[in-house]
Design a protein around this motif. Structure first.
Motif, PDB file in Angstrom:
ATOM      1  N   ILE A  97     -11.709  -3.210  12.140  1.00 39.38           N
ATOM      2  CA  ILE A  97     -10.628  -3.121  11.126  1.00 39.38           C
ATOM      3  C   ILE A  97      -9.963  -1.748  11.092  1.00 39.38           C
ATOM      4  O   ILE A  97      -8.890  -1.591  10.491  1.00 39.38           O
ATOM      5  N   THR A  98     -10.569  -0.746  11.753  1.00 37.35           N
ATOM      6  CA  THR A  98     -10.014   0.611  11.680  1.00 37.35           C
ATOM      7  C   THR A  98      -8.826   0.768  12.621  1.00 37.35           C
ATOM      8  O   THR A  98      -8.904   0.415  13.797  1.00 37.35           O
ATOM      9  N   LYS A  99      -7.722   1.303  12.078  1.00 31.46           N
ATOM     10  CA  LYS A  99      -6.494   1.530  12.876  1.00 31.46           C
ATOM     11  C   LYS A  99      -6.111   3.015  12.739  1.00 31.46           C
ATOM     12  O   LYS A  99      -5.357   3.400  11.823  1.00 31.46           O
ATOM     13  N   ILE A 156      -9.053   6.036   1.679  1.00 36.48           N
ATOM     14  CA  ILE A 156      -9.084   5.302   2.959  1.00 36.48           C
ATOM     15  C   ILE A 156     -10.512   4.856   3.321  1.00 36.48           C
ATOM     16  O   ILE A 156     -10.742   3.675   3.615  1.00 36.48           O
ATOM     17  N   THR A 186     -11.420   1.990   1.068  1.00 33.27           N
ATOM     18  CA  THR A 186     -10.670   0.772   1.417  1.00 33.27           C
ATOM     19  C   THR A 186     -11.323   0.069   2.601  1.00 33.27           C
ATOM     20  O   THR A 186     -11.494  -1.149   2.619  1.00 33.27           O
ATOM     21  N   LYS A 187     -11.741   0.865   3.587  1.00 33.70           N
ATOM     22  CA  LYS A 187     -12.389   0.275   4.768  1.00 33.70           C
ATOM     23  C   LYS A 187     -13.754  -0.320   4.408  1.00 33.70           C
ATOM     24  O   LYS A 187     -14.170  -1.349   4.948  1.00 33.70           O
ATOM     25  N   GLU A 189     -12.998  -3.610   3.017  1.00 38.03           N
ATOM     26  CA  GLU A 189     -12.652  -4.551   4.095  1.00 38.03           C
ATOM     27  C   GLU A 189     -13.906  -5.104   4.755  1.00 38.03           C
ATOM     28  O   GLU A 189     -14.027  -6.310   4.986  1.00 38.03           O
ATOM     29  N   VAL A 220      -2.443   4.079  12.174  1.00 35.49           N
ATOM     30  CA  VAL A 220      -1.906   3.748  10.842  1.00 35.49           C
ATOM     31  C   VAL A 220      -2.347   4.812   9.837  1.00 35.49           C
ATOM     32  O   VAL A 220      -1.563   5.321   9.039  1.00 35.49           O
ATOM     33  N   GLU A 221      -3.618   5.195   9.919  1.00 34.76           N
ATOM     34  CA  GLU A 221      -4.134   6.230   9.010  1.00 34.76           C
ATOM     35  C   GLU A 221      -3.424   7.565   9.240  1.00 34.76           C
ATOM     36  O   GLU A 221      -3.061   8.256   8.278  1.00 34.76           O
ATOM     37  N   LEU A 260       0.008   7.505   7.845  1.00 36.42           N
ATOM     38  CA  LEU A 260      -0.058   7.469   6.374  1.00 36.42           C
ATOM     39  C   LEU A 260      -0.244   8.873   5.813  1.00 36.42           C
ATOM     40  O   LEU A 260       0.455   9.290   4.880  1.00 36.42           O
ATOM     41  N   ARG A 272      -5.209  -0.308  -5.100  1.00 38.44           N
ATOM     42  CA  ARG A 272      -4.952   0.090  -3.711  1.00 38.44           C
ATOM     43  C   ARG A 272      -6.187  -0.166  -2.846  1.00 38.44           C
ATOM     44  O   ARG A 272      -6.088  -0.763  -1.778  1.00 38.44           O
ATOM     45  N   LYS A 283      -6.424  -9.747   8.857  1.00 35.97           N
ATOM     46  CA  LYS A 283      -6.960  -9.433  10.196  1.00 35.97           C
ATOM     47  C   LYS A 283      -7.920 -10.532  10.658  1.00 35.97           C
ATOM     48  O   LYS A 283      -7.913 -10.946  11.818  1.00 35.97           O
ATOM     49  N   LEU A 327       0.846  -1.209   0.000  1.00 42.00           N
ATOM     50  CA  LEU A 327       0.000   0.000   0.000  1.00 42.00           C
ATOM     51  C   LEU A 327       0.878   1.254   0.000  1.00 42.00           C
ATOM     52  O   LEU A 327       0.587   2.232  -0.688  1.00 42.00           O
TER      53      LEU A 327
HETATM   54  C1  LIG Z   1      -5.479  -0.810   5.353  1.00 44.62           C
HETATM   55  C2  LIG Z   1      -5.719  -0.992   6.681  1.00 44.62           C
HETATM   56  O1  LIG Z   1      -6.978  -0.920   7.224  1.00 44.62           O
HETATM   57  C3  LIG Z   1      -7.613   0.363   7.476  1.00 44.62           C
HETATM   58  C4  LIG Z   1      -7.481   1.252   6.300  1.00 44.62           C
HETATM   59  C5  LIG Z   1      -6.359   2.005   6.156  1.00 44.62           C
HETATM   60  C6  LIG Z   1      -6.075   2.699   4.844  1.00 44.62           C
HETATM   61  O2  LIG Z   1      -6.932   2.623   3.947  1.00 44.62           O
HETATM   62  O3  LIG Z   1      -4.960   3.265   4.707  1.00 44.62           O
HETATM   63  C7  LIG Z   1      -5.428   2.166   7.222  1.00 44.62           C
HETATM   64  C8  LIG Z   1      -5.700   1.598   8.455  1.00 44.62           C
HETATM   65  C9  LIG Z   1      -7.007   0.975   8.740  1.00 44.62           C
HETATM   66  O4  LIG Z   1      -7.895   1.916   9.302  1.00 44.62           O
HETATM   67  C10 LIG Z   1      -4.614  -1.306   7.634  1.00 44.62           C
HETATM   68  O5  LIG Z   1      -4.920  -1.680   8.783  1.00 44.62           O
HETATM   69  O6  LIG Z   1      -3.427  -1.207   7.203  1.00 44.62           O
END
Ligand SMILES: C=C(O[C@@H]1C=C(C(=O)O)C=C[C@H]1O)C(=O)O
Length: 296
Positions: free
Chosen positions: A211-213, A265, A268-269, A272, A216-217, A220, A176, A187, A21
């Motif tokens: 799944i939300t971190k 983002i 992507t979630k 997920e 990490v966001e 990023l 992506r 996960k 990613l």
């Molecule tokens: C992609 C992930 O899952 C979620 C989505 C993310 C994203 O789109 O950048 C980052 C963290 C999480 O909230 C991850 O955990 O890396």
């Protein structure tokens, strides 16, 4: 785009997926820099504008035609294809001339494809913003030559070049966003019992929370702004970087960050969660109970 997970020792390592990613950030930023060279050219996103296409016959927009022809030529996978890191924008593609290679079944069978949402936000919210600088320069030049037709001020005629780059940007964003399936599977496998009750109850909100971190966001978005500022930097003829006060750089950095924060983002979630909601489809209760007690 060759799947780069087939040779990996642990294709579902979250660290390895996040590094992919991270690398896709570079592809997306550089593709956006390429698109920003051309004016908005809004007519390439409107259906029914290019009558030449209807003679083919084709009734979509210029860009949709480029997407269709590119995906046919590349032999894009179709729903259920074993290649789970590329997803078509075009519905009803013909069978590829060369049968797709066989890949190890890493993801659970699913129908998640959010390319329609990607195409929509890209055309409506991203292209107009990243091409503003080129469009303003073009408008000023046209006005200096007495051309004032509003619909022409954002049109530099580079319809083929602009659409070619649009396809590259869209394919990179699609890869992506849909890599969220690998994130989700990783996960899920870490602790299936945590996810299973919320999958069975269809609790999307609870799954999204799992799944939300946020950390990490947060990291990023900071990394992304630094990358965009560096990659967008202009240089003088002697190679000295031009200070931001004298040039706006090759791309609107705030737009790149907003693209991720407001669109990539969240989508992507969504992928997920939608993937998890299909993760138990077709399984018996006995198989689910066994899965709940399994540690991969
Ligand atoms: C992609 C992930 O899952 C979620 C989505 C993310 C994203 O789109 O950048 C980052 C963290 C999480 O909230 C991850 O955990 O890396």
């Amino acid at each position: 785009m060759q799947a780069n997970y087939t040779l990996a020792k642990d294709p579902l390592s979250l660290e390895r997926i996040r590094s992919i990613l991270n690398r896709l950030e570079d592809t997306i930023i550089f593709s956006l820099i390429e698109r920003a060279q051309f004016a908005h050219n809004p007519k390439i996103y409107e259906r029914g504008v290019f009558k030449e296409l209807e003679a083919l016959p084709f009734y979509g927009s210029w860009l949709e035609w480029f997407l269709k022809e590119t995906e046919i030529f590349h032999g894009a996978p179709r729903p259920g294809s074993p290649l789970p890191d590329e997803y078509p924008f075009t519905a009803g593609l013909p069978d590829p001339i060369i049968p797709p290679s066989e890949y190890p079944p890493i993801l659970y069978p699913n129908t998640v494809n959010v390319n329609a949402s990607i195409l929509s936000f890209y055309i409506r919210s991203i292209v107009p913003r990243i091409t503003t600088q080129a469009s303003l320069a073009l408008a000023s030049l046209k006005r200096s030559r007495g051309i004032n037709g509003d619909d022409e001020l954002e049109d530099d005629g580079n319809y083929g070049s602009a659409a070619t780059v649009d396809v590259e940007v869209l394919q990179a964003i699609s890869k992506r966003v849909h890599y969220g399936k690998f994130v989700s599977e990783s996960k899920f496998r870490q602790d299936p019992a945590v996810f299973i009750p919320h999958i069975q109850s269809g609790d999307s909100e609870r799954l999204a929370a799992l799944i939300t971190k946020p950390d990490v966001e947060h990291r990023l978005l900071i990394r992304l702004r630094k990358k965009a500022m560096l990659y967008a930097q202009d240089f003088a003829s002697d190679g000295e970087p031009l200070p931001n006060c004298t040039t706006k750089g090759k791309i609107d950095v705030d737009c790149v960050v907003d693209l991720y924060e407001s669109y990539i983002i969240p989508l992507t979630k969504e992928v997920e969660v939608e993937y998890l909601l299909q993760r138990l489809d077709g399984m018996s209760q006995e198989e689910i109970d066994k899965l709940a007690n399994q540690k991969y």
